[in-house]
Design a protein around this motif. Structure first.
Motif, short mmCIF file in Angstrom:
data_model
loop_
_atom_site.label_atom_id
_atom_site.label_comp_id
_atom_site.label_asym_id
_atom_site.label_seq_id
_atom_site.Cartn_x
_atom_site.Cartn_y
_atom_site.Cartn_z
N SER A 1 141.69 -29.87 82.79
CA SER A 1 141.35 -30.74 83.91
C SER A 1 142.31 -30.38 85.04
CB SER A 1 141.44 -32.20 83.51
OG SER A 1 141.07 -33.05 84.59
N SER A 2 142.93 -31.35 85.66
CA SER A 2 143.80 -31.11 86.81
C SER A 2 144.43 -32.42 87.22
CB SER A 2 142.96 -30.55 87.97
OG SER A 2 143.66 -30.58 89.20
N ILE A 3 145.48 -32.35 88.05
CA ILE A 3 145.94 -33.57 88.70
C ILE A 3 144.82 -34.18 89.53
CG2 ILE A 3 148.40 -33.03 88.73
CD1 ILE A 3 147.97 -32.14 91.70
N ALA A 4 143.86 -33.32 89.96
CA ALA A 4 142.71 -33.79 90.73
C ALA A 4 141.75 -34.60 89.87
CB ALA A 4 141.97 -32.62 91.36
N GLY A 5 141.98 -34.62 88.56
CA GLY A 5 141.24 -35.51 87.69
C GLY A 5 141.92 -36.84 87.49
N LEU A 6 143.12 -36.99 88.09
CA LEU A 6 143.91 -38.22 87.97
C LEU A 6 144.11 -38.92 89.30
CD1 LEU A 6 146.70 -36.79 85.61
CD2 LEU A 6 144.67 -38.11 84.94
N VAL A 7 144.23 -38.12 90.37
CA VAL A 7 144.41 -38.66 91.71
C VAL A 7 143.49 -37.92 92.68
CG1 VAL A 7 146.83 -39.30 91.31
CG2 VAL A 7 146.29 -37.04 92.25
N GLY A 8 143.22 -38.53 93.81
CA GLY A 8 142.36 -37.89 94.80
C GLY A 8 143.11 -36.87 95.65
N ILE A 9 142.42 -35.80 96.00
CA ILE A 9 142.93 -34.80 96.93
C ILE A 9 141.85 -34.62 98.00
CG2 ILE A 9 143.73 -32.42 97.24
CD1 ILE A 9 144.64 -32.47 94.32
N ALA A 10 142.16 -34.97 99.23
CA ALA A 10 141.15 -35.18 100.26
C ALA A 10 140.22 -33.99 100.48
CB ALA A 10 141.84 -35.55 101.58
N GLU A 11 140.79 -32.77 100.49
CA GLU A 11 139.96 -31.64 100.89
C GLU A 11 139.11 -31.06 99.76
OE1 GLU A 11 143.25 -31.78 101.06
OE2 GLU A 11 144.18 -30.05 100.08
N VAL A 12 139.24 -31.59 98.54
CA VAL A 12 138.47 -31.03 97.41
C VAL A 12 137.81 -32.15 96.61
CG1 VAL A 12 139.72 -28.84 97.20
CG2 VAL A 12 140.62 -30.89 96.06
N SER A 13 137.00 -32.95 97.27
CA SER A 13 136.41 -34.12 96.62
C SER A 13 135.49 -33.74 95.46
CB SER A 13 135.64 -34.97 97.65
OG SER A 13 134.67 -34.18 98.32
#
Length: 258
Positions: free
Chosen positions: A143-155
């Motif tokens: 997965s990724s930290i992007a599976g735990l928190v939002g990252i604006a440019e890669v929704s």
């Protein structure tokens, strides 16, 4: 110490980056590695390098979004080694895009690799493990930290990786309830210096400035290296993690602690 001695492990996206580092580490620790990718020249080179160092590696061409391709990978793995002990669902893509500019085509392309690929891999790994060596097995989903928190440019990427995280938990619960002996866990890296991250930062502007910003985003002071993630995967594949399932292993230099 050969921590995964004689274990048969499939690593998707094994031609470079996290997949390459994971395949090399597992092989050094005694695994029989089947690495798969669409980048045939690079994948063959990684497998050849592993074999040159005394390891056991086979490269297979593989589109993770194609169910028939998964069936063929499982067939060839069992033909070569007789069983499957572990699957590392590593293959993934990222593409920066504003949410209101995301096309359905690009959304579906990203989901087909990041999410469908994990679903198909998990499905066919479970079937292969249950048939060839029932009562054991490990599946590790990247997965990724992007599976735990939002990252604006890669929704869209966030959506795919968040789904991987909760899918992993659900499958882990199912395998536990049904007493299948298959452990299922996810790994959540922050920015790791790989070709994918480098290309992502290039797409956002100046690479040097992007690297500085990425370094500064992590409380530890720098982005990670592929082996940082590979060692987490190694642990989850190994029998050292026999009591670990449904877990989120975060490798992020403190990023999500902020």
């Amino acid at each position: 110490m050969r921590r995964v001695d004689q274990k048969v492990c499939i690593v998707t996206g094994g031609a470079m980056g996290l997949g390459e580092a994971t395949a090399r580490l597992l092989a050094r620790e005694g695994a029989k590695v089947v690495l798969t990718d669409l980048k045939d020249a690079e994948g063959e080179a990684v497998a050849a390098g592993i074999r040159k160092e005394g390891g056991d590696a086979l490269y297979l061409h593989h589109d993770v979004a194609d169910e028939g391709a998964w069936e063929e990978v499982m067939k060839q793995t069992v033909a070569a080694h007789g069983r499957l002990d572990a699957l590392v669902n590593n293959a993934g893509v990222v593409r920066a895009c504003a949410p209101h500019e995301q096309t359905l085509e690009s959304w579906r392309w990203l989901m087909s690799i990041n999410l469908d690929g994990v679903f198909l891999g998990t499905k066919h790994a479970m079937r292969t493990m249950m048939a060839a060596n029932p009562g054991t097995g490990s599946i590790v989903n990247l997965s990724s930290i992007a599976g735990l928190v939002g990252i604006a440019e890669v929704s869209a990427y966030c959506a795919s990786k968040g789904a991987v995280s909760t899918y992993t938990k659900a499958v882990a619960l199912y395998c536990g309830r049904e007493k299948l002996g298959i452990r299922v866990n996810s790994v959540h890296p922050a920015y790791i210096w790989t070709p994918m991250v480098e290309n992502h930062l290039k797409s956002l502007g100046d690479l040097e400035e992007g690297r500085k910003m990425a370094d500064a985003a992590h409380p530890i002071g720098h982005v990670g290296e592929p082996d940082d993630v590979a060692y987490a995967v190694l642990y989850l594949v190994s029998d050292e993690a026999k009591f670990v399932t449904g877990a989120e292993t975060v490798v992020d230099g403190g990023y999500t602690a902020q």
